[in-house]
Design a protein around this motif. Structure first.
Motif, mmCIF file in Angstrom:
data_model
loop_
_atom_site.group_PDB
_atom_site.id
_atom_site.type_symbol
_atom_site.label_atom_id
_atom_site.label_comp_id
_atom_site.label_asym_id
_atom_site.label_seq_id
_atom_site.Cartn_x
_atom_site.Cartn_y
_atom_site.Cartn_z
ATOM 1 N N TYR A 1 -1.146 14.428 9.036
ATOM 2 C CA TYR A 1 -0.853 12.984 9.567
ATOM 3 C C TYR A 1 -0.458 12.153 8.520
ATOM 4 O O TYR A 1 -0.554 12.232 7.470
ATOM 5 N N ALA A 2 0.367 11.174 8.993
ATOM 6 C CA ALA A 2 0.933 10.197 8.144
ATOM 7 C C ALA A 2 1.040 8.961 8.963
ATOM 8 O O ALA A 2 1.207 8.908 10.244
ATOM 9 N N THR A 3 0.754 8.016 8.343
ATOM 10 C CA THR A 3 0.834 6.268 8.938
ATOM 11 C C THR A 3 1.530 5.566 7.967
ATOM 12 O O THR A 3 1.321 5.620 6.752
ATOM 13 N N ALA A 4 2.272 4.512 8.477
ATOM 14 C CA ALA A 4 3.141 3.480 7.698
ATOM 15 C C ALA A 4 3.609 2.486 8.599
ATOM 16 O O ALA A 4 3.852 2.542 9.989
ATOM 17 N N PRO A 5 3.510 1.179 7.819
ATOM 18 C CA PRO A 5 3.999 0.215 8.721
ATOM 19 C C PRO A 5 5.575 0.401 9.361
ATOM 20 O O PRO A 5 6.453 0.879 8.468
ATOM 21 N N ALA A 6 5.718 -0.158 10.343
ATOM 22 C CA ALA A 6 7.062 0.008 11.283
ATOM 23 C C ALA A 6 7.054 -0.818 12.319
ATOM 24 O O ALA A 6 6.116 -1.330 12.913
ATOM 25 N N PRO A 7 8.215 -1.302 12.842
ATOM 26 C CA PRO A 7 8.508 -2.187 13.965
ATOM 27 C C PRO A 7 8.073 -1.370 15.270
ATOM 28 O O PRO A 7 8.449 -0.050 15.156
ATOM 29 N N PRO A 8 7.608 -1.975 16.216
ATOM 30 C CA PRO A 8 6.997 -1.090 17.194
ATOM 31 C C PRO A 8 8.297 -0.571 18.322
ATOM 32 O O PRO A 8 9.298 -1.050 18.193
ATOM 33 N N GLY A 9 8.158 0.812 18.360
ATOM 34 C CA GLY A 9 8.981 1.550 19.413
ATOM 35 C C GLY A 9 10.111 2.165 18.298
ATOM 36 O O GLY A 9 10.886 2.617 19.076
ATOM 37 N N GLU A 10 10.201 1.849 17.295
ATOM 38 C CA GLU A 10 10.985 2.377 16.264
ATOM 39 C C GLU A 10 10.936 4.116 16.222
ATOM 40 O O GLU A 10 10.103 4.733 16.119
ATOM 41 N N LYS A 11 12.241 4.687 16.207
ATOM 42 C CA LYS A 11 12.208 6.204 16.234
ATOM 43 C C LYS A 11 13.296 6.430 15.245
ATOM 44 O O LYS A 11 14.484 5.872 14.994
ATOM 45 N N ARG B 1 -11.194 -0.181 12.655
ATOM 46 C CA ARG B 1 -10.009 -1.109 12.334
ATOM 47 C C ARG B 1 -10.165 -1.632 11.042
ATOM 48 O O ARG B 1 -9.108 -1.809 10.424
ATOM 49 N N ARG B 2 -11.319 -2.072 10.549
ATOM 50 C CA ARG B 2 -11.542 -2.328 9.013
ATOM 51 C C ARG B 2 -10.899 -1.225 8.080
ATOM 52 O O ARG B 2 -10.327 -1.754 6.941
ATOM 53 N N ILE B 3 -11.226 -0.201 8.182
ATOM 54 C CA ILE B 3 -10.715 1.028 7.541
ATOM 55 C C ILE B 3 -9.215 1.108 7.471
ATOM 56 O O ILE B 3 -8.681 0.973 6.571
ATOM 57 N N GLY B 4 -8.590 0.682 8.871
ATOM 58 C CA GLY B 4 -7.271 0.845 8.936
ATOM 59 C C GLY B 4 -6.606 -0.284 8.193
ATOM 60 O O GLY B 4 -5.365 -0.154 7.475
ATOM 61 N N ARG B 5 -7.239 -1.588 8.138
ATOM 62 C CA ARG B 5 -6.754 -2.707 7.535
ATOM 63 C C ARG B 5 -6.824 -2.526 5.955
ATOM 64 O O ARG B 5 -5.802 -2.695 5.146
ATOM 65 N N LEU B 6 -7.802 -1.688 5.569
ATOM 66 C CA LEU B 6 -7.950 -1.591 3.924
ATOM 67 C C LEU B 6 -6.983 -0.528 3.462
ATOM 68 O O LEU B 6 -6.262 -0.720 2.643
ATOM 69 N N ALA B 7 -6.817 0.491 4.286
ATOM 70 C CA ALA B 7 -5.597 1.548 4.078
ATOM 71 C C ALA B 7 -4.267 0.772 4.082
ATOM 72 O O ALA B 7 -3.258 1.370 3.358
ATOM 73 N N ALA B 8 -4.064 -0.270 4.849
ATOM 74 C CA ALA B 8 -2.851 -0.910 4.853
ATOM 75 C C ALA B 8 -2.343 -1.904 3.670
ATOM 76 O O ALA B 8 -1.358 -2.460 3.958
ATOM 77 N N LEU B 9 -3.478 -2.097 3.009
ATOM 78 C CA LEU B 9 -3.033 -3.130 1.764
ATOM 79 C C LEU B 9 -1.901 -2.727 0.784
ATOM 80 O O LEU B 9 -1.601 -1.393 0.932
ATOM 81 N N ARG B 10 -1.080 -3.600 0.426
ATOM 82 C CA ARG B 10 -0.146 -3.259 -0.442
ATOM 83 C C ARG B 10 -0.169 -4.050 -1.827
ATOM 84 O O ARG B 10 -0.761 -5.049 -1.692
ATOM 85 N N GLY B 11 0.626 -3.471 -2.845
ATOM 86 C CA GLY B 11 0.642 -4.247 -3.885
ATOM 87 C C GLY B 11 -0.524 -4.370 -4.727
ATOM 88 O O GLY B 11 -1.213 -3.600 -4.623
ATOM 89 N N PRO B 12 -0.752 -5.527 -5.453
ATOM 90 C CA PRO B 12 -1.990 -5.820 -6.300
ATOM 91 C C PRO B 12 -3.112 -5.622 -5.359
ATOM 92 O O PRO B 12 -4.139 -4.917 -5.989
ATOM 93 N N ALA B 13 -3.157 -5.883 -4.036
ATOM 94 C CA ALA B 13 -4.386 -6.006 -3.301
ATOM 95 C C ALA B 13 -4.631 -4.478 -3.126
ATOM 96 O O ALA B 13 -5.974 -4.025 -3.184
ATOM 97 N N VAL C 1 -0.574 6.088 4.575
ATOM 98 C CA VAL C 1 -1.529 7.230 4.370
ATOM 99 C C VAL C 1 -0.885 8.503 5.029
ATOM 100 O O VAL C 1 -0.138 8.503 5.800
ATOM 101 N N VAL C 2 -1.423 9.625 4.093
ATOM 102 C CA VAL C 2 -1.113 11.064 4.503
ATOM 103 C C VAL C 2 -2.434 11.732 4.416
ATOM 104 O O VAL C 2 -3.101 11.548 3.511
#
Length: 358
Positions: free
Chosen positions: A202-212, A315-327, A188-189
């Motif tokens: 602001y931007a969000t994306a999946p990443a391992p915790p603590g990654e810089k 949290r529900r909105i966050g999970r919705l925004a995090a969907l990938r691919g066909p979902a 998301v941006v």
């Protein structure tokens, strides 16, 4: 005159100090840092947060800042709209606008109000190194609250959501600026006017915790450089980028007090930022606590259920925004259809949150 000690000089702690002082309490604020918070970027003050600020005597000053205007909504990475909402319609529905303000500006407004009401602010004072006297202790010590761990040692700590975030403020570019979130494949941006010819991104994306990344601006361009303008240009203009892993309290606390100690804000109910309600819920906490300072079970009863509902929705909105691919494609289609069937559907969903009154 009753005495209160507030631990933490963030939005919630300072708001609680002002609210208590306005009701005749003698208030001392203890803050670990050597100065008031000047990091962070933009934060949203929705109608419910503005009503809380009205109680503190600050609502008009915040409303004098730039409000969201025009059309806002959610776009795809190619720039086409998934759904749109009119800011004027939202203001008409809820009676107040949504203001996006720099966090440091709100902190300073609250600190000035606290000083004007006789609050003592002690900086560079870690709570574990200080005696904490008072008829009431307010723990507003944030996501990793030491007081919460002491009061509720069995409660789970903050959980990583699997998503990291980047935040920055840049000069507003010339031309029209669409206020929107753009939802891609799990990322998301957001782009929002901040006033004073500044833009908060602001931007969000999946990443391992603590990654810089060694160069966070280059990392943003790598991830989002092919998205629609002005996203790549805004990211290229960023000079100071704050990267933070998003954590929240997934399991709500059963109550927000023990004895004469009350938890407030992220210390009590840290939530994801997807609804922009973190600061607003802390402001709600502050004015509710001041009204129930002699009845902490009453404060807990009002705030625990309310914040659990808001946190779960975020949290529900966050999970919705995090969907990938066909979902994600199915999500986008469904949201577009829903928007065409009922333009006010999104606004109706926000009724329980934005319509709160002190």
């Amino acid at each position: 005159m009753p005495n209160a000690t507030v631990i933490g000089a963030g939005v919630g702690g300072l708001a609680a100090a002002v609210a208590l002082a306005r009701r005749g309490w003698t208030v001392t604020v203890l803050e670990r840092a050597a100065g008031l918070e000047n990091v962070g970027a933009g934060l949203a003050v929705a109608p419910n947060g503005l009503r809380a600020l009205d109680v503190l005597g600050l609502g008009e000053r915040v409303r004098a800042l730039a409000a969201l205007q025009g059309t806002a909504g959610i776009q795809r990475p190619d720039g086409t709209w998934i759904t749109r909402t009119d800011a004027a319609a939202a203001e008409a529905r809820f009676g107040l606008p949504t203001i996006v303000i720099h966090r440091a500006t709100l902190i300073q407004l609250l600190a000035d109000a606290a000083t004007a009401h006789g609050v003592t602010l002690n900086l560079n004072t870690p709570a574990e190194d200080a005696e904490v006297p008072g008829d009431l202790v307010v723990a507003a010590d944030g996501l990793h609250s030491a007081v919460r761990r002491k009061l509720f040692p069995e409660a789970p700590g903050p959980a990583y959501t699997g998503v990291t975030s980047w935040r920055f403020v840049v000069p507003r570019p010339p031309g029209e600026l669409k206020l929107s979130e753009t939802w891609g494949d799990g990322a998301v941006v957001g782009v929002v006017n901040l006033g004073d010819d500044l833009v908060y991104c602001y931007a969000t994306a999946p990443a391992p915790p603590g990654e810089k990344a060694g160069d966070e601006r280059a990392e943003l361009r790598r991830r989002f450089g092919a998205w629609h303008e002005p996203i790549p240009s805004l990211m290229s203009a960023a000079t100071e980028i704050i990267r933070t892993d998003i954590r929240c309290l997934d399991i709500p606390l059963p109550q927000f007090h023990k004895g004469r100690v009350a938890l407030l804000g992220d210390a009590a109910h840290a939530m994801t930022p997807n609804l922009g309600q973190g600061a607003c819920q802390a402001l709600e906490d502050a004015v509710t606590l001041a009204a129930h300072a002699g009845d902490l079970p009453g404060y807990s009863k009002q705030r625990a259920s309310r914040t659990a509902t808001v946190a779960a929705a975020s949290r529900r909105i966050g999970r919705l925004a995090a969907l990938r691919g066909p979902a994600a494609a199915l999500r986008n289609t469904g949201m577009t259809i829903a928007g065409r069937l009922g333009p006010n559907l999104v606004l109706r969903q926000m009724d329980p949150i934005f319509s709160w009154r002190p």
